[in-house]
Design a protein around this motif. Structure first.
Motif, PDB file in Angstrom:
ATOM      1  N   ALA A  30      -6.093  -1.221  -8.694  1.00 17.50           N
ATOM      2  CA  ALA A  30      -5.161  -1.450  -9.585  1.00 17.50           C
ATOM      3  C   ALA A  30      -4.032  -0.917  -8.734  1.00 17.50           C
ATOM      4  CB  ALA A  30      -5.393  -0.618 -10.947  1.00 17.50           C
ATOM      5  N   GLY A  31      -2.588  -1.780  -8.765  1.00 15.86           N
ATOM      6  CA  GLY A  31      -1.622  -1.264  -8.290  1.00 15.86           C
ATOM      7  C   GLY A  31      -0.350  -2.260  -8.643  1.00 15.86           C
ATOM      8  N   ALA A  32       0.557  -1.697  -7.859  1.00 13.72           N
ATOM      9  CA  ALA A  32       1.834  -2.608  -7.907  1.00 13.72           C
ATOM     10  C   ALA A  32       1.798  -3.755  -6.961  1.00 13.72           C
ATOM     11  CB  ALA A  32       3.017  -1.872  -7.634  1.00 13.72           C
ATOM     12  N   ALA A  33       2.325  -4.899  -7.140  1.00 12.78           N
ATOM     13  CA  ALA A  33       2.284  -6.054  -6.101  1.00 12.78           C
ATOM     14  C   ALA A  33       2.140  -5.553  -4.621  1.00 12.78           C
ATOM     15  CB  ALA A  33       3.421  -7.131  -6.405  1.00 12.78           C
ATOM     16  N   HIS A  34       3.114  -4.833  -4.271  1.00 14.83           N
ATOM     17  CA  HIS A  34       3.048  -4.465  -2.795  1.00 14.83           C
ATOM     18  C   HIS A  34       1.881  -3.419  -2.360  1.00 14.83           C
ATOM     19  CE1 HIS A  34       5.418  -1.084  -4.839  1.00 14.83           C
ATOM     20  NE2 HIS A  34       4.941  -0.212  -3.871  1.00 14.83           N
ATOM     21  N   HIS A  35       1.136  -3.029  -3.460  1.00 17.44           N
ATOM     22  CA  HIS A  35       0.053  -2.311  -3.099  1.00 17.44           C
ATOM     23  C   HIS A  35      -0.982  -3.198  -2.946  1.00 17.44           C
ATOM     24  CE1 HIS A  35       1.901   1.152  -5.544  1.00 17.44           C
ATOM     25  NE2 HIS A  35       2.054   1.452  -4.321  1.00 17.44           N
ATOM     26  N   LEU A  36      -1.229  -4.235  -3.790  1.00 20.31           N
ATOM     27  CA  LEU A  36      -2.546  -5.074  -3.922  1.00 20.31           C
ATOM     28  C   LEU A  36      -2.323  -6.091  -2.653  1.00 20.31           C
ATOM     29  CD1 LEU A  36      -2.455  -5.843  -7.440  1.00 20.31           C
ATOM     30  CD2 LEU A  36      -3.847  -4.328  -6.324  1.00 20.31           C
ATOM     31  N   ALA A  37      -0.954  -5.980  -1.996  1.00 19.44           N
ATOM     32  CA  ALA A  37      -0.926  -6.769  -0.771  1.00 19.44           C
ATOM     33  C   ALA A  37      -1.411  -6.229   0.522  1.00 19.44           C
ATOM     34  CB  ALA A  37       0.491  -7.298  -0.749  1.00 19.44           C
ATOM     35  N   LEU A  38      -1.734  -4.945   0.425  1.00 21.77           N
ATOM     36  CA  LEU A  38      -2.208  -4.122   1.645  1.00 21.77           C
ATOM     37  C   LEU A  38      -3.483  -4.720   2.344  1.00 21.77           C
ATOM     38  CD1 LEU A  38      -1.412  -0.275   0.122  1.00 21.77           C
ATOM     39  CD2 LEU A  38       0.012  -1.737   2.068  1.00 21.77           C
ATOM     40  N   PRO A  39      -3.396  -4.895   3.483  1.00 26.83           N
ATOM     41  CA  PRO A  39      -4.543  -5.577   4.120  1.00 26.83           C
ATOM     42  C   PRO A  39      -5.945  -4.503   3.705  1.00 26.83           C
ATOM     43  CG  PRO A  39      -3.185  -4.212   5.817  1.00 26.83           C
ATOM     44  CD  PRO A  39      -2.443  -4.424   4.540  1.00 26.83           C
ATOM     45  N   ARG A  47      -8.589  -7.258  -8.799  1.00 28.43           N
ATOM     46  CA  ARG A  47      -7.370  -6.811  -8.875  1.00 28.43           C
ATOM     47  C   ARG A  47      -6.439  -6.590 -10.358  1.00 28.43           C
ATOM     48  NH1 ARG A  47      -5.304  -8.084  -2.761  1.00 28.43           N
ATOM     49  NH2 ARG A  47      -7.308  -8.419  -1.794  1.00 28.43           N
ATOM     50  N   ILE A  48      -5.927  -5.645 -10.392  1.00 27.38           N
ATOM     51  CA  ILE A  48      -5.179  -5.442 -11.630  1.00 27.38           C
ATOM     52  C   ILE A  48      -3.601  -5.083 -11.261  1.00 27.38           C
ATOM     53  CG2 ILE A  48      -4.823  -4.120 -13.768  1.00 27.38           C
ATOM     54  CD1 ILE A  48      -7.758  -3.246 -13.650  1.00 27.38           C
ATOM     55  N   ARG A  49      -2.564  -5.912 -11.647  1.00 24.31           N
ATOM     56  CA  ARG A  49      -1.605  -5.708 -11.573  1.00 24.31           C
ATOM     57  C   ARG A  49      -0.838  -4.468 -12.737  1.00 24.31           C
ATOM     58  NH1 ARG A  49       2.907  -9.144  -9.695  1.00 24.31           N
ATOM     59  NH2 ARG A  49       4.919  -7.807  -9.702  1.00 24.31           N
ATOM     60  N   LEU A  50      -0.519  -3.350 -11.738  1.00 26.25           N
ATOM     61  CA  LEU A  50      -0.136  -1.992 -12.585  1.00 26.25           C
ATOM     62  C   LEU A  50       1.203  -2.080 -13.442  1.00 26.25           C
ATOM     63  CD1 LEU A  50      -1.787   0.466 -13.157  1.00 26.25           C
ATOM     64  CD2 LEU A  50      -0.532   1.604 -11.337  1.00 26.25           C
ATOM     65  N   THR A  66     -16.795   0.889  -8.378  1.00 25.77           N
ATOM     66  CA  THR A  66     -16.061   1.894  -7.901  1.00 25.77           C
ATOM     67  C   THR A  66     -14.443   1.442  -7.994  1.00 25.77           C
ATOM     68  OG1 THR A  66     -17.465   2.661  -6.222  1.00 25.77           O
ATOM     69  CG2 THR A  66     -15.289   3.357  -6.015  1.00 25.77           C
ATOM     70  N   ALA A  67     -13.585   2.321  -8.554  1.00 25.81           N
ATOM     71  CA  ALA A  67     -12.185   1.883  -9.199  1.00 25.81           C
ATOM     72  C   ALA A  67     -11.457   2.681  -7.909  1.00 25.81           C
ATOM     73  CB  ALA A  67     -11.787   2.140 -10.409  1.00 25.81           C
ATOM     74  N   VAL A  68     -10.345   1.989  -7.571  1.00 36.22           N
ATOM     75  CA  VAL A  68      -8.943   2.822  -6.887  1.00 36.22           C
ATOM     76  C   VAL A  68      -7.674   2.273  -7.486  1.00 36.22           C
ATOM     77  CG1 VAL A  68      -7.535   2.437  -4.827  1.00 36.22           C
ATOM     78  CG2 VAL A  68     -10.197   2.808  -4.732  1.00 36.22           C
ATOM     79  N   VAL A  69      -7.039   3.278  -7.850  1.00 34.47           N
ATOM     80  CA  VAL A  69      -5.522   3.136  -8.385  1.00 34.47           C
ATOM     81  C   VAL A  69      -4.503   3.723  -7.437  1.00 34.47           C
ATOM     82  CG1 VAL A  69      -4.085   3.683 -10.165  1.00 34.47           C
ATOM     83  CG2 VAL A  69      -6.545   3.572 -10.658  1.00 34.47           C
ATOM     84  N   LEU A  70      -3.636   2.695  -6.968  1.00 32.78           N
ATOM     85  CA  LEU A  70      -2.630   2.986  -6.004  1.00 32.78           C
ATOM     86  C   LEU A  70      -1.569   3.134  -6.581  1.00 32.78           C
ATOM     87  CD1 LEU A  70      -3.498   0.107  -3.345  1.00 32.78           C
ATOM     88  CD2 LEU A  70      -3.488   2.567  -2.803  1.00 32.78           C
TER      89      LEU A  70
END
Length: 405
Positions: A30-39, A47-50, A66-70
Motif C-alpha cells: 500500500a502506498g501513494a502512486a509514486h511509492h507503488l511505481a518504485l522498482p 497493490r493498494i493506492r493509499l 505479508t503486507a508493506v505500507v509505504l
C-alpha cells in the motif's frame, strides 16, 4: 489478518537493505502512486493506492500474507503508524523509518529546529495551526490539500511572517521558495509540501546556544503567574489587580492553538500572561498609549501579540474568530458584541452588582452558562500585619455549552 506488516518510510533516497527485504517478501503493498511505481515493489504483489489509511488498514487486516505500507518521511511522526496500530485493527507493525519531511525542510533552509513548534494543518485544524503561527517565532506546518501555504497566508492577515515553502521533498521536482506570508496566496503550490513559518522578535533571554527542551525553553520566562503590576509597563485600570487577573486566566484556560482577544488591554499584563500559555493574542485598546505599553510588555516577555488600536465593539468586526475573550473594558455593549461571535468562553468584571447583573443577563440571553463571584482582595503590610489596600469587584464568566470546553 496479515502475517507481517512492515511500514517503510521514504525520503527519496534508495531503500535500505531492511526495506528491500520487506518489499521482496510482500504479497500486498500500500502506498501513494509514486511509492507503488518504485522498482522494488514486486510485480506479483497486490497493490493498494493509499488514499484512506483507515480503508487500507481494513484491507490489510483481512489479508493473508505479508503486507508493506509505504509512506513519505518518518511514518511514526504524524504518519500512518498511529492509525495502523489502532485497537480496532489489531495490527502489530514493524517500522523502517526515513528522514521526516520536517527535518528535510529545515535542512534545506539550513536552520536548526529544536526550538520549532510542529503542527499539522487539515481543513478542520487549519485555524488552530494558524494560531500557533501567530504565537510562535518558528513553526513547521505539515500541510494538506485545502490547508496549504495560500490558506495559511490568508488567515495570517495582519501578522507578518516569512514562509519557507518546501514542495515535493525528496523527488526530482523538489522546490524550495521563500515568500512573505502576504504573498503566499498569489501562487499555486504543489502537494505535498511543508511550510516553515518564521518571524517576530526572538524571546527575551533565549539562550544563544539552544535550550534543552524541543519546542522552546521554559527557563526563559518568569516563574509564576499573575505577576504584580510593577512587572508591567504602566498601571492597570480600575479593579485590575493580580488576583482578578489570576481568576480571569483560570476561567479562560488559554492554550496552544487558541486565539484570545484581550479587549481593553491596558498595560498588557493579561496579554503577556495569556501568550505565555502558548495562545495567540490580539490585544485591543482605544488608547494609543495603552497599545504602546502592551507592545512593550509583549516584547519584554517574548510574546507574539497582535496589537489593534481602536474602539470596541466596532473595531472587533474585522478580527478573526476568537476561542476565548477577556473584556477588560466597555461594559455590556462590548460583551454583547463579543457574545455574537460565539467564543467558547468570555470573562469580564464589574464594579457594581447592577452592572454585573446586566452583563450576566446579556450573556444568558446569548446562550452562555454564567457564573459570577464577588472577589475581595486585601493587601497586608507584613511588617505590622496591617491592611494597606482593599479592592472589591464582580468576576463574571460565560461558557458556551455547545463549544468544545
Amino acid at each position: 489478518m496479515a502475517d507481517r506488516v512492515t511500514v517503510i518510510g521514504w525520503d527519496g533516497s534508495p531503500p535500505t537493505a531492511a526495506a528491500r527485504s520487506a518489499l521482496g517478501a510482500a504479497t500486498l503493498v500500500a502506498g501513494a502512486a509514486h511509492h507503488l511505481a518504485l522498482p522494488e515493489v514486486p510485480a506479483r504483489a497486490e497493490r493498494i493506492r493509499l488514499g484512506s489509511v483507515e480503508l487500507a488498514a481494513r484491507r490489510i487486516t483481512g489479508h493473508r500474507g505479508t503486507a508493506v505500507v509505504l509512506a513519505d518521511g518518518d511514518p511514526g511522526f504524524f504518519g500512518v503508524v498511529r492509525t495502523l496500530r489502532a485497537p480496532q485493527y489489531g495490527l502489530e507493525v514493524e517500522v523502517v523509518p526515513a528522514v521526516s519531511s520536517v527535518a528535510q525542510a529545515f535542512a534545506r533552509a539550513g536552520m536548526p529546529w529544536d526550538d520549532a513548534q510542529v503542527v499539522v494543518a487539515h481543513r478542520r485544524t487549519l485555524r488552530r495551526a494558524v494560531n500557533v503561527c501567530r504565537a510562535h517565532t518558528k513553526v513547521a506546518v505539515l500541510t494538506s490539500p485545502g490547508a496549504g501555504p495560500a490558506e495559511l497566508g490568508l488567515l495570517l492577515e495582519g501578522v507578518h511572517r516569512t514562509f519557507v515553502i518546501c514542495e515535493e521533498l525528496g523527488t526530482d521536482r523538489e522546490q524550495v521558495t521563500v515568500v512573505t506570508s502576504d504573498k503566499a496566496a498569489d501562487h499555486t503550490w504543489r502537494d505535498p509540501n511543508v511550510v516553515i513559518v518564521i518571524g517576530g522578535p526572538v524571546t527575551v533571554g533565549a539562550p544563544e546556544t539552544g535550550g534543552w527542551l524541543a519546542g522552546g525553553d521554559p527557563d526563559t520566562v518568569p516563574r509564576g503567574w499573575a505577576l504584580p503590576a510593577a512587572e508591567y509597563a504602566g498601571p492597570f485600570g480600575e479593579a485590575e489587580t493580580e488576583q482578578l487577573r489570576a481568576a480571569q486566566l483560570a476561567r479562560l484556560g488559554p492554550r496552544v492553538g487558541d486565539l484570545v482577544w484581550d479587549i481593553g488591554c491596558g498595560s498588557g499584563a493579561f496579554t503577556a500572561e495569556t501568550g505565555r500559555f502558548g495562545a495567540a493574542v490580539i490585544a485591543v485598546d482605544r488608547d494609543a498609549d495603552a497599545c504602546a505599553r502592551t507592545l512593550a510588555t509583549a516584547r519584554r516577555f517574548g510574546v507574539q501579540a497582535q496589537i489593534v488600536h481602536g474602539t470596541a465593539p466596532h473595531v472587533l468586526e474585522d478580527l478573526p474568530e476568537p476561542d476565548v475573550v477577556r473584556v477588560g473594558g466597555g461594559g455590556a455593549a462590548v460583551v454583547s458584541a463579543v457574545a455574537d461571535r460565539r467564543p467558547a468562553r468570555i470573562v469580564t468584571h464589574a464594579a457594581t452588582r447592577d452592572a454585573a447583573e446586566l452583563i450576566g443577563r446579556n450573556l444568558t440571553e446569548h446562550g452562555y452558562d454564567v457564573e459570577c463571584a464577588l472577589l475581595q482582595s486585601v493587601e497586608l503590610d507584613t511588617r505590622a500585619w496591617t491592611e494597606k489596600e482593599r479592592t472589591v469587584g464582580f468576576l463574571l464568566s460565560g461558557r458556551l455549552p455547545d463549544r468544545h470546553p
